[in-house]
Design an enzyme around this catalytic site. Structure first.
Site, mmCIF file in Angstrom:
data_model
loop_
_atom_site.group_PDB
_atom_site.id
_atom_site.type_symbol
_atom_site.label_atom_id
_atom_site.label_comp_id
_atom_site.label_asym_id
_atom_site.label_seq_id
_atom_site.Cartn_x
_atom_site.Cartn_y
_atom_site.Cartn_z
ATOM 1 N N SER A 45 1.047 -1.263 0.151
ATOM 2 C CA SER A 45 -0.124 0.097 -0.424
ATOM 3 C C SER A 45 0.569 1.270 -0.238
ATOM 4 C CB SER A 45 -0.837 -0.196 1.513
ATOM 5 O OG SER A 45 -0.183 0.278 2.210
ATOM 6 N N ASP A 348 -3.059 8.780 7.865
ATOM 7 C CA ASP A 348 -4.492 8.687 8.226
ATOM 8 C C ASP A 348 -4.191 7.482 9.755
ATOM 9 O OD1 ASP A 348 -3.258 6.534 7.180
ATOM 10 O OD2 ASP A 348 -4.282 5.895 5.857
ATOM 11 N N HIS A 351 -0.762 4.964 7.214
ATOM 12 C CA HIS A 351 -0.127 6.199 5.724
ATOM 13 C C HIS A 351 0.508 7.233 5.829
ATOM 14 C CE1 HIS A 351 -2.304 2.335 5.239
ATOM 15 N NE2 HIS A 351 -1.614 2.269 4.298
#
Length: 388
Positions: A45, A348, A351
């Site tokens: 991610s 968040d 990240h």
């Protein structure tokens, strides 16, 4: 729940249903003929630019397709796990001045996207939740979970499929292969589902073995220029700080147990890269030291323009961390973010903000000391220019 597992499982759960797009990088000048015109990216991610749109993935935390994701640069969500661009975006747009960002592989499979991206061979195969160890091993050992069933070898298979369909037959040896961090989710799977059933050392050894096999696969296919990114200090991320025991801290104020795992992983990874360099002396295999870059910022955030090194810009609850596991960014409870994302390291809870990714990219691609990118990125470009 082990805090390391809780920290690392969240990216694997952040699957979503939005449509991925290829966005112009905003650079009008093409890369130099001596530089890289094609980049292939792999990872999880932290590198994924939109491959998590598949409806086969989990959706318990499927809010990354909602505002305020993407608001800083794109002004809408593009399936990136940030408020804007990632390190791989700065690689494409700034360091190499490519005409566009790397499109996510799964989006290129549609006829309309394929036509739009026909002028470029560059593709991003990274997908959120990906592991180094094959998913079947976790299933066999009852360590599976409803998360992305893709591994780094899945991405290699996608790469092979892409090679069969690309219009331009540019030599693979002319491309840059960017291998973003991979392995974090392996520790999460084993810890969440198996607790202490599988020792972390076993997971680490297997993960590095799979990454090494993947890199050997790239080299066998003709890759000559490869950059491999290590794991960052996940013990310094908001979620870890919020969930860890107060006494589990290192001298940075971060979660000691989590950072110890990452450090051991990175050391073994670098040892593997040294062996690969000896075995393949004609290839350039660089190491992007995410650990060192993140450490520099955590130690001196103000030097890099940050006021908050642990607190999430997009979250809920306020306080030191502004993070609630059941009210994450983009959820109905969290539709807005902080007023100045550029002042925050963390976006968040897991990240980074675009501002942080930009700082890390600067360390990787502009610093010539070799402290953060070894050999220096300028050296890699020089090798490419001279064809060796």
């Amino acid at each position: 729940m082990d805090v390391y597992a809780a920290l690392l499982l969240l990216p694997a759960l952040l699957a979503l249903f939005s449509v991925s797009v290829d966005v112009a990088a905003g650079q009008s000048s093409p890369s130099s003929p001596a530089s890289f015109r094609t980049v292939y990216a792999f990872g999880d991610s932290f590198t994924d630019t939109g491959n998590t749109h598949s409806t086969t993935g989990p959706f318990s935390f499927g809010y990354v397709s909602h505002p305020p994701y993407g608001t800083t640069f794109f002004h809408r969500s593009t399936n990136r796990y940030s408020d804007g661009r990632l390190v791989v975006d700065f690689l494409a747009a700034d360091a190499l001045r490519l005409p566009s960002f790397l499109p996510p592989y799964l989006s290129t499979l549609s006829s309309s996207s394929a036509a739009a991206n026909a002028s470029s061979n560059s593709v991003n195969f990274a997908v959120a939740g990906a592991t180094a160890i094959e998913h079947e091993w976790f299933v066999k050992n009852n360590l599976s979970f409803d998360v992305t069933p893709h591994s780094i070898m899945t991405e290699l298979g996608w790469f092979d499929a892409h090679l069969k369909t690309r219009r331009s037959k540019e030599d693979i040896g002319e491309a840059l292969f960017w291998v973003g961090e991979i392995g974090a989710n392996d520790y999460a799977y084993s810890l969440i589902m198996g607790a202490d059933k599988i020792p972390r050392k076993v997971i680490r050894t297997m993960a590095i073995d799979r990454v090494t096999t993947f890199l050997e696969g790239l080299l066998k296919r003709g890759a000559k220029y490869i950059a491999v990114q290590g794991l960052l200090l996940t013990g310094c991320l908001t979620m870890a700080m919020a969930l860890a025991r107060p006494d589990d801290r290192d001298n940075l104020g971060c979660v000691a147990s989590v950072n110890a795992v990452n450090l051991a992983h990175n050391r073994l990874l670098q040892a593997s890269l040294r062996q690969l360099r000896q075995k393949h002396p004609d290839a350039v295999i660089a190491f992007a030291d995410y650990h060192a870059a993140h450490l520099a910022v955590v130690k001196s955030p103000a030097t890099y323009g940050f006021a908050e090194r642990f607190k999430a810009c997009c979250g809920a609850g306020g306080g030191n961390y502004n993070f609630k596991i059941l009210s994450t960014c983009g959820s109905p409870e969290v539709g807005t973010a902080c007023a100045q994302p550029a002042r925050y390291v963390n976006w968040d809870g897991v990240h980074m903000t675009e501002a942080m990714y930009k700082v890390v990219a600067g360390m990787f691609f502009q610093d010539g000391s070799g402290k953060y990118f070894r050999p220096a990125f300028s050296s890699l470009l020089a090798r490419k220019a001279h064809g060796n």
